[in-house]
Write a protein that holds these residues in place. Structure first.
Motif, PDB file in Angstrom:
ATOM      1  N   GLY A 100     -72.323 -35.743   2.954  1.00 54.30           N
ATOM      2  CA  GLY A 100     -72.643 -35.608   4.369  1.00 54.30           C
ATOM      3  C   GLY A 100     -73.114 -34.225   4.778  1.00 54.30           C
ATOM      4  O   GLY A 100     -74.006 -34.098   5.619  1.00 54.30           O
ATOM      5  N   LEU A 101     -72.539 -33.171   4.186  1.00 54.57           N
ATOM      6  CA  LEU A 101     -72.819 -31.807   4.638  1.00 54.57           C
ATOM      7  C   LEU A 101     -73.794 -31.049   3.749  1.00 54.57           C
ATOM      8  O   LEU A 101     -74.449 -30.111   4.219  1.00 54.57           O
ATOM      9  CB  LEU A 101     -71.507 -31.007   4.725  1.00 54.57           C
ATOM     10  N   LEU A 102     -73.884 -31.428   2.479  1.00 51.03           N
ATOM     11  CA  LEU A 102     -74.734 -30.681   1.550  1.00 51.03           C
ATOM     12  C   LEU A 102     -75.911 -31.497   1.027  1.00 51.03           C
ATOM     13  O   LEU A 102     -76.753 -30.964   0.310  1.00 51.03           O
ATOM     14  CB  LEU A 102     -73.902 -30.192   0.347  1.00 51.03           C
ATOM     15  N   GLY A 103     -75.958 -32.759   1.361  1.00 49.90           N
ATOM     16  CA  GLY A 103     -77.057 -33.594   0.884  1.00 49.90           C
ATOM     17  C   GLY A 103     -76.933 -34.013  -0.562  1.00 49.90           C
ATOM     18  O   GLY A 103     -77.915 -34.453  -1.170  1.00 49.90           O
ATOM     19  N   GLU A 104     -75.747 -33.872  -1.162  1.00 50.33           N
ATOM     20  CA  GLU A 104     -75.575 -34.335  -2.536  1.00 50.33           C
ATOM     21  C   GLU A 104     -75.539 -35.860  -2.571  1.00 50.33           C
ATOM     22  O   GLU A 104     -75.061 -36.509  -1.643  1.00 50.33           O
ATOM     23  CB  GLU A 104     -74.280 -33.780  -3.142  1.00 50.33           C
ATOM     24  N   ARG A 105     -76.016 -36.411  -3.670  1.00 45.73           N
ATOM     25  CA  ARG A 105     -76.019 -37.863  -3.824  1.00 45.73           C
ATOM     26  C   ARG A 105     -74.670 -38.321  -4.365  1.00 45.73           C
ATOM     27  O   ARG A 105     -74.185 -37.809  -5.368  1.00 45.73           O
ATOM     28  CB  ARG A 105     -77.150 -38.289  -4.763  1.00 45.73           C
ATOM     29  N   LEU A 106     -74.065 -39.285  -3.685  1.00 49.97           N
ATOM     30  CA  LEU A 106     -72.791 -39.848  -4.129  1.00 49.97           C
ATOM     31  C   LEU A 106     -73.085 -40.948  -5.138  1.00 49.97           C
ATOM     32  O   LEU A 106     -73.578 -42.017  -4.793  1.00 49.97           O
ATOM     33  CB  LEU A 106     -72.009 -40.407  -2.933  1.00 49.97           C
ATOM     34  N   THR A 107     -72.788 -40.692  -6.403  1.00 48.99           N
ATOM     35  CA  THR A 107     -73.145 -41.616  -7.473  1.00 48.99           C
ATOM     36  C   THR A 107     -71.942 -42.461  -7.881  1.00 48.99           C
ATOM     37  O   THR A 107     -70.784 -42.118  -7.638  1.00 48.99           O
ATOM     38  CB  THR A 107     -73.645 -40.851  -8.705  1.00 48.99           C
ATOM     39  N   LEU A 108     -72.259 -43.584  -8.534  1.00 45.74           N
ATOM     40  CA  LEU A 108     -71.212 -44.456  -9.044  1.00 45.74           C
ATOM     41  C   LEU A 108     -70.384 -43.726 -10.105  1.00 45.74           C
ATOM     42  O   LEU A 108     -69.166 -43.903 -10.184  1.00 45.74           O
ATOM     43  CB  LEU A 108     -71.836 -45.727  -9.634  1.00 45.74           C
TER      44      LEU A 108
ATOM     45  N   SER B 193     -67.265 -23.640   1.736  1.00 44.53           N
ATOM     46  CA  SER B 193     -67.519 -22.447   0.927  1.00 44.53           C
ATOM     47  C   SER B 193     -68.898 -22.510   0.290  1.00 44.53           C
ATOM     48  O   SER B 193     -69.536 -21.473   0.060  1.00 44.53           O
ATOM     49  CB  SER B 193     -66.452 -22.299  -0.164  1.00 44.53           C
ATOM     50  N   LYS B 194     -69.362 -23.705  -0.004  1.00 44.23           N
ATOM     51  CA  LYS B 194     -70.706 -23.877  -0.565  1.00 44.23           C
ATOM     52  C   LYS B 194     -71.766 -23.846   0.529  1.00 44.23           C
ATOM     53  O   LYS B 194     -72.852 -23.271   0.350  1.00 44.23           O
ATOM     54  CB  LYS B 194     -70.774 -25.213  -1.316  1.00 44.23           C
ATOM     55  N   ARG B 195     -71.460 -24.449   1.661  1.00 40.03           N
ATOM     56  CA  ARG B 195     -72.465 -24.577   2.727  1.00 40.03           C
ATOM     57  C   ARG B 195     -72.786 -23.244   3.387  1.00 40.03           C
ATOM     58  O   ARG B 195     -73.946 -22.959   3.687  1.00 40.03           O
ATOM     59  CB  ARG B 195     -71.972 -25.563   3.786  1.00 40.03           C
TER      60      ARG B 195
ATOM     61  N   LEU C  79     -62.634 -16.531  -9.716  1.00 42.34           N
ATOM     62  CA  LEU C  79     -63.319 -17.442 -10.636  1.00 42.34           C
ATOM     63  C   LEU C  79     -63.640 -18.773  -9.953  1.00 42.34           C
ATOM     64  O   LEU C  79     -64.711 -19.360 -10.164  1.00 42.34           O
ATOM     65  CB  LEU C  79     -62.453 -17.686 -11.873  1.00 42.34           C
ATOM     66  N   TRP C  80     -62.720 -19.257  -9.126  1.00 36.97           N
ATOM     67  CA  TRP C  80     -62.906 -20.537  -8.426  1.00 36.97           C
ATOM     68  C   TRP C  80     -64.085 -20.460  -7.460  1.00 36.97           C
ATOM     69  O   TRP C  80     -64.962 -21.338  -7.463  1.00 36.97           O
ATOM     70  CB  TRP C  80     -61.618 -20.880  -7.698  1.00 36.97           C
ATOM     71  N   PHE C  81     -64.128 -19.422  -6.630  1.00 41.33           N
ATOM     72  CA  PHE C  81     -65.220 -19.302  -5.661  1.00 41.33           C
ATOM     73  C   PHE C  81     -66.545 -18.981  -6.349  1.00 41.33           C
ATOM     74  O   PHE C  81     -67.606 -19.376  -5.858  1.00 41.33           O
ATOM     75  CB  PHE C  81     -64.883 -18.244  -4.610  1.00 41.33           C
TER      76      PHE C  81
ATOM     77  N   GLU D 241     -78.585 -22.697   0.307  1.00 44.95           N
ATOM     78  CA  GLU D 241     -77.498 -22.303   1.180  1.00 44.95           C
ATOM     79  C   GLU D 241     -78.032 -21.761   2.498  1.00 44.95           C
ATOM     80  O   GLU D 241     -79.052 -21.106   2.561  1.00 44.95           O
ATOM     81  CB  GLU D 241     -76.641 -21.230   0.492  1.00 44.95           C
ATOM     82  N   GLU D 242     -77.253 -22.055   3.539  1.00 42.94           N
ATOM     83  CA  GLU D 242     -77.598 -21.581   4.875  1.00 42.94           C
ATOM     84  C   GLU D 242     -77.686 -20.071   4.881  1.00 42.94           C
ATOM     85  O   GLU D 242     -76.875 -19.373   4.300  1.00 42.94           O
ATOM     86  CB  GLU D 242     -76.499 -22.041   5.846  1.00 42.94           C
ATOM     87  N   GLY D 243     -78.682 -19.535   5.519  1.00 45.02           N
ATOM     88  CA  GLY D 243     -78.804 -18.093   5.660  1.00 45.02           C
ATOM     89  C   GLY D 243     -79.727 -17.469   4.643  1.00 45.02           C
ATOM     90  O   GLY D 243     -80.017 -16.296   4.731  1.00 45.02           O
ATOM     91  N   VAL D 244     -80.177 -18.225   3.629  1.00 43.82           N
ATOM     92  CA  VAL D 244     -81.103 -17.678   2.653  1.00 43.82           C
ATOM     93  C   VAL D 244     -82.484 -18.222   2.955  1.00 43.82           C
ATOM     94  O   VAL D 244     -82.751 -19.402   2.788  1.00 43.82           O
ATOM     95  CB  VAL D 244     -80.686 -18.064   1.208  1.00 43.82           C
ATOM     96  N   ARG D 245     -83.368 -17.388   3.417  1.00 42.11           N
ATOM     97  CA  ARG D 245     -84.710 -17.827   3.748  1.00 42.11           C
ATOM     98  C   ARG D 245     -85.511 -17.959   2.472  1.00 42.11           C
ATOM     99  O   ARG D 245     -85.415 -17.139   1.559  1.00 42.11           O
ATOM    100  CB  ARG D 245     -85.383 -16.819   4.697  1.00 42.11           C
ATOM    101  N   THR D 246     -86.344 -18.993   2.389  1.00 39.99           N
ATOM    102  CA  THR D 246     -87.148 -19.206   1.189  1.00 39.99           C
ATOM    103  C   THR D 246     -88.613 -19.312   1.551  1.00 39.99           C
ATOM    104  O   THR D 246     -88.983 -19.716   2.653  1.00 39.99           O
ATOM    105  CB  THR D 246     -86.733 -20.493   0.463  1.00 39.99           C
ATOM    106  N   GLU D 247     -89.454 -18.931   0.578  1.00 34.62           N
ATOM    107  CA  GLU D 247     -90.884 -19.094   0.743  1.00 34.62           C
ATOM    108  C   GLU D 247     -91.278 -20.477   0.261  1.00 34.62           C
ATOM    109  O   GLU D 247     -90.453 -21.263  -0.200  1.00 34.62           O
ATOM    110  CB  GLU D 247     -91.600 -18.015  -0.078  1.00 34.62           C
TER     111      GLU D 247
END
Length: 315
Positions: free
Chosen positions: A110-118, A164-166, A225-227, A291-297
């Motif tokens: 829902g928040l990161l657009g990852e695909r929920l797979t079987l 933490s990822k978003r 290490l976790w983060f 990630e939010e806040g990183v502008r890309t070309e």
């Protein structure tokens, strides 16, 4: 690329492996009946140390973001874990907590657009089954509030992992880890004083060694290490590694304390390890959006910008 990803997975796995030693350190080295004090001493000194080393404080919106992440990943999670541990047998609490990878997978969709797979769903269900075989005992009593606390702990940490990822990190890894540990420790401090009273007047060398291990290794090193793993990998893949905690706790109890290891527990360990391996087979970064806040070309590379933008990319 593949070997680098494997290296990150293995170093990230050290964090839940270290957390799996918390039980034996607490029971063998720390004063009895002080789990909240242990949580405060684990988080707050480690966070202050990391902030002192990096000399970085949050800026702007990261004051409240660091507070939210610290509450979810550390403060609220450990408080709920404390309630669950006191009202449920450890096996029940660990089994309920094993639903966390499924929660992270749903939130990531829902928040990161990852695909929920079987494969993710089946691996998550296998992880719950494996942990139950590993730690659940026949006749274990259920308590409504305890189950709610264990489930709430899994929910708040799942939300913390995904956020933490978003949220794009604005500073080096050690600094943002320190912010979260300080926020979580400060949240726990008044709760510990209210529930358990002031700390013991006298601490033995064993107590000090236990607290030092939990703070330096169990918090400063393990959470870093976790983060780091959350930044580099899919949050869903990272949270599956958390299933290593009950596996390590059971193994340490068998090796160090001489606890009995049954055939069902061996089967459970095999199922948990199988679920971990299968869950790591997805795309390196889970297919999540930048990630939010990183502008890309247009070519996907970070656009030139401020120093903070550069830190977000490099951290």
């Amino acid at each position: 690329m593949l070997s680098n990803r494997l290296g990150i997975i293995l170093t990230t796995a050290l964090a839940p492996a270290v957390w799996g030693t918390t039980y034996i350190v607490t029971t063998e080295l720390l004063p009895p009946g002080r789990p909240l004090l242990a949580a405060v001493v684990r988080a707050l000194p480690a966070g202050l140390l990391l902030v002192l080393i990096t000399r970085r404080l949050p800026r702007g919106s990261w004051w409240w973001r660091a507070t939210v992440l610290g509450a979810l990943n550390i403060g609220a999670f450990l408080a709920l874990l404390f309630v669950a541990a006191y009202r449920l047998p450890g096996g029940v609490a660990a089994t309920v907590g094993a639903v966390q990878p499924l929660l992270v997978a749903g939130l990531s969709a829902g928040l990161l657009g990852e695909r929920l797979t079987l494969r993710t769903v089946l691996s998550g269900l296998a992880g719950v089954a494996g942990v139950s075989l590993l730690v659940l005992r026949a006749g274990a009593r259920l308590d409504g509030l305890g189950v709610a606390a264990a489930l709430g702990g899994a929910v708040v940490m799942a939300a913390g992992v995904v956020l933490s990822k978003r949220w794009a990190p604005p500073a080096p890894l050690l600094a943002t880890t320190g912010w979260q540990l300080v926020a979580g420790g400060l949240l726990l401090l008044p709760v510990a004083l209210l529930v358990e009273g002031p700390p013991p007047a006298v601490l033995t060398p064993a107590n000090l060694a236990g607290y030092g291990y939990l703070s330096l290794v169990g918090a400063a090193l393990a959470y870093t290490l976790w983060f780091r793993g959350i930044r580099a990998l899919s949050p869903t893949g990272v949270t599956f590694l958390g299933l290593l905690s009950p596996l390590v706790a059971t193994t340490v109890g068998w090796v160090v304390l001489g606890q009995e290891l049954t055939a069902a527990q061996v089967l459970g360990a095999a199922v948990v390890l199988g679920a971990l391996v299968v869950a790591q087979g997805g795309r390196p970064n889970g297919g999540s959006r930048p990630e939010e806040g990183v502008r890309t070309e247009g070519n996907g590379r970070p656009a030139a910008g401020s120093e903070d933008d550069l830190v977000r990319v490099q951290s």
